[in-house]
Write an enzyme that holds these catalytic residues in place. Structure first.
Site, PDB file in Angstrom:
ATOM      1  N   ASN A   1     -17.278  26.379  -2.323  1.00 50.22           N
ATOM      2  CA  ASN A   1     -16.103  25.614  -2.043  1.00 50.22           C
ATOM      3  C   ASN A   1     -15.654  24.476  -2.807  1.00 50.22           C
ATOM      4  O   ASN A   1     -14.399  24.335  -3.404  1.00 50.22           O
ATOM      5  CB  ASN A   1     -16.280  25.348  -0.524  1.00 50.22           C
TER       6      ASN A   1
ATOM      7  N   ASN B   1     -13.829  17.809   6.365  1.00 46.42           N
ATOM      8  CA  ASN B   1     -14.889  18.573   6.528  1.00 46.42           C
ATOM      9  C   ASN B   1     -14.482  19.892   6.662  1.00 46.42           C
ATOM     10  O   ASN B   1     -13.573  20.094   7.402  1.00 46.42           O
ATOM     11  CB  ASN B   1     -15.885  18.029   7.553  1.00 46.42           C
TER      12      ASN B   1
ATOM     13  N   MET C   1     -24.627  18.293   3.774  1.00 43.38           N
ATOM     14  CA  MET C   1     -25.555  18.468   5.062  1.00 43.38           C
ATOM     15  C   MET C   1     -25.943  17.409   5.473  1.00 43.38           C
ATOM     16  O   MET C   1     -27.078  17.039   5.771  1.00 43.38           O
ATOM     17  CB  MET C   1     -26.576  19.679   4.614  1.00 43.38           C
ATOM     18  N   ARG C   2     -25.425  16.071   5.351  1.00 42.91           N
ATOM     19  CA  ARG C   2     -25.822  14.851   5.845  1.00 42.91           C
ATOM     20  C   ARG C   2     -24.598  14.138   6.572  1.00 42.91           C
ATOM     21  O   ARG C   2     -23.384  14.253   6.182  1.00 42.91           O
ATOM     22  CB  ARG C   2     -25.915  13.944   4.471  1.00 42.91           C
TER      23      ARG C   2
ATOM     24  N   HIS D   1     -15.745  23.566   8.111  1.00 34.17           N
ATOM     25  CA  HIS D   1     -16.983  23.845   8.949  1.00 34.17           C
ATOM     26  C   HIS D   1     -16.905  25.412   9.107  1.00 34.17           C
ATOM     27  O   HIS D   1     -15.766  25.991   9.474  1.00 34.17           O
ATOM     28  CB  HIS D   1     -17.099  23.199  10.405  1.00 34.17           C
TER      29      HIS D   1
HETATM   30  N1  LIG Z   1     -20.074  11.596  10.679  1.00 36.31           N
HETATM   31  C1  LIG Z   1     -20.095  13.090  10.441  1.00 36.31           C
HETATM   32  N2  LIG Z   1     -20.614  13.630   9.223  1.00 36.31           N
HETATM   33  C2  LIG Z   1     -20.565  14.753   9.061  1.00 36.31           C
HETATM   34  C3  LIG Z   1     -19.935  15.647   9.638  1.00 36.31           C
HETATM   35  C4  LIG Z   1     -19.060  15.223  10.783  1.00 36.31           C
HETATM   36  O1  LIG Z   1     -18.757  15.952  11.646  1.00 36.31           O
HETATM   37  N3  LIG Z   1     -19.340  13.815  11.079  1.00 36.31           N
HETATM   38  N4  LIG Z   1     -19.833  16.943   9.422  1.00 36.31           N
HETATM   39  C5  LIG Z   1     -20.924  17.433   8.655  1.00 36.31           C
HETATM   40  C6  LIG Z   1     -21.089  18.710   8.611  1.00 36.31           C
HETATM   41  N5  LIG Z   1     -22.517  19.182   8.105  1.00 36.31           N
HETATM   42  C7  LIG Z   1     -23.560  18.510   8.972  1.00 36.31           C
HETATM   43  C8  LIG Z   1     -24.605  18.040   8.495  1.00 36.31           C
HETATM   44  C9  LIG Z   1     -25.791  17.750   9.146  1.00 36.31           C
HETATM   45  C10 LIG Z   1     -25.792  18.108  10.469  1.00 36.31           C
HETATM   46  C11 LIG Z   1     -27.162  17.657  10.995  1.00 36.31           C
HETATM   47  O2  LIG Z   1     -28.005  17.124  10.386  1.00 36.31           O
HETATM   48  N6  LIG Z   1     -27.316  18.126  12.257  1.00 36.31           N
HETATM   49  C12 LIG Z   1     -28.723  17.752  13.065  1.00 36.31           C
HETATM   50  C13 LIG Z   1     -28.393  16.576  13.895  1.00 36.31           C
HETATM   51  C14 LIG Z   1     -28.408  15.540  12.636  1.00 36.31           C
HETATM   52  C15 LIG Z   1     -28.193  14.084  13.442  1.00 36.31           C
HETATM   53  O3  LIG Z   1     -28.115  14.160  14.727  1.00 36.31           O
HETATM   54  O4  LIG Z   1     -27.931  13.285  12.911  1.00 36.31           O
HETATM   55  C16 LIG Z   1     -28.767  19.212  13.930  1.00 36.31           C
HETATM   56  O5  LIG Z   1     -29.978  19.160  14.194  1.00 36.31           O
HETATM   57  O6  LIG Z   1     -27.715  19.766  14.199  1.00 36.31           O
HETATM   58  C17 LIG Z   1     -24.914  18.589  11.055  1.00 36.31           C
HETATM   59  C18 LIG Z   1     -23.708  19.088  10.543  1.00 36.31           C
HETATM   60  C19 LIG Z   1     -21.077  16.498   7.498  1.00 36.31           C
HETATM   61  N7  LIG Z   1     -21.266  15.239   7.785  1.00 36.31           N
HETATM   62  O1  LIG Z   2     -19.697  21.419   9.453  1.00 35.82           O
HETATM   63  C1  LIG Z   2     -20.957  21.590   9.695  1.00 35.82           C
HETATM   64  N1  LIG Z   2     -21.754  21.952   8.729  1.00 35.82           N
HETATM   65  C2  LIG Z   2     -21.406  22.211   7.329  1.00 35.82           C
HETATM   66  C3  LIG Z   2     -21.572  23.422   6.846  1.00 35.82           C
HETATM   67  O2  LIG Z   2     -22.261  24.355   7.521  1.00 35.82           O
HETATM   68  N2  LIG Z   2     -20.880  23.694   5.737  1.00 35.82           N
HETATM   69  C4  LIG Z   2     -20.886  25.220   5.128  1.00 35.82           C
HETATM   70  O3  LIG Z   2     -21.853  25.071   4.101  1.00 35.82           O
HETATM   71  C5  LIG Z   2     -21.211  25.754   3.286  1.00 35.82           C
HETATM   72  C6  LIG Z   2     -21.412  25.477   1.907  1.00 35.82           C
HETATM   73  O4  LIG Z   2     -21.165  26.551   0.993  1.00 35.82           O
HETATM   74  P1  LIG Z   2     -20.763  26.310  -0.697  1.00 35.82           P
HETATM   75  O5  LIG Z   2     -19.540  25.662  -0.829  1.00 35.82           O
HETATM   76  O6  LIG Z   2     -21.884  25.375  -1.111  1.00 35.82           O
HETATM   77  O7  LIG Z   2     -21.030  27.577  -1.234  1.00 35.82           O
HETATM   78  C7  LIG Z   2     -19.879  26.503   3.682  1.00 35.82           C
HETATM   79  O8  LIG Z   2     -19.917  27.733   4.350  1.00 35.82           O
HETATM   80  C8  LIG Z   2     -19.350  25.223   4.602  1.00 35.82           C
HETATM   81  O9  LIG Z   2     -18.579  25.722   5.542  1.00 35.82           O
END
Ligand SMILES: Nc1nc2c(c(=O)[nH]1)N[C@@H](CNc1ccc(C(=O)N[C@@H](CCC(=O)O)C(=O)O)cc1)CN2
Ligand SMILES: O=CNCC(=O)N[C@@H]1O[C@H](COP(=O)(O)O)[C@@H](O)[C@H]1O
Length: 189
Positions: free
Chosen positions: A14, A105, A88-89, A107
């Protein structure tokens, strides 16, 4: 011309799609920096190949999220928005407060369904007939921010998880750059 910081943790397809789209004459944006939290992530090589500066931040080097984000903030060039492309943070208050309604973001599912780290697999395992991709503003919750754009991806009979992942990524590479461009044209970022 808007300047963007792209945040990524993994493969970077991406990031590549955004970088390619930035080359278009009417893109209205440039990627000023890639921020990555994984020292070995393939996305770092993709940025280097494009001569895009990279800020690699190993969160293990910092006492907590606030310290790491404070460092990131101190190293960022002037940017108009943060674009999370497979980052992923969880973004903490430090960056959220520095970029109010300026963090976007991507998703890989149709939020609010299947939030979290494995949206594609969760939708596939559930047996949905249609999933898709979502672009949303980032807020303090996880995948709870205001939805900006969504596009569907149909799960055809017999489709494997790998085939669905490929279809989702293909759709993402269309939806994400188009949505970023539209947000800039609307003056939203
Ligand atoms: N602010 C905030 N930060 C983000 C997103 C958001 O929309 N809000 N969108 C995120 C999309 N990616 C993630 C990255 C990490 C996690 C993650 O780590 N999840 C843990 C819970 C972590 C936690 O509770 O901190 C789990 O087990 O699902 C989930 C989506 C990226 N960072
Ligand atoms: O929002 C929640 N979680 C975030 C998430 O899962 N994001 C996903 O990670 C992939 C990265 O692919 P790359 O671009 O590195 O090839 C891409 O599919 C995103 O949608």
């Amino acid at each position: 011309m808007k300047s963007l910081a792209v945040f990524a943790s993994g493969n970077g397809t991406n990031f590549e799609a955004l970088a390619n789209a930035a080359q278009a004459a009417d893109s209205h944006y440039q990627i000023a920096v890639l921020v990555c939290d994984q020292v070995q992530a393939p996305v770092i090589q993709k940025a280097a190949a494009r001569h895009i500066p990279t800020l690699v931040v190993n969160f293990k080097d910092y006492a907590n999220k606030a310290a790491a984000e404070t460092y990131i903030l101190s190293q960022l060039p002037p940017v108009d928005a943060l674009i999370l492309a497979g980052y992923m943070r969880i973004i903490g208050p430090t960056l959220l407060n520095a970029f109010p309604k300026r963090i976007i973001n991507l998703h890989p599912a149709l939020l609010p369904s299947f939030p979290g780290r494995q949206g594609i697999k969760d939708a596939f395992d559930y047996g949905v007939k249609v999933t898709g991709v979502t672009v949303h503003y980032v807020d303090a919750g996880i995948d709870t921010g205001e939805i900006i754009a969504q596009d569907p991806v149909r799960v055809s009979p017999g489709m494997t998880l790998a085939q669905l992942e490929a279809a989702i990524h293909h759709q993402e590479h269309q939806t994400f750059p188009a949505t970023v461009k539209q947000l800039i044209e609307e003056g939203a970022i």
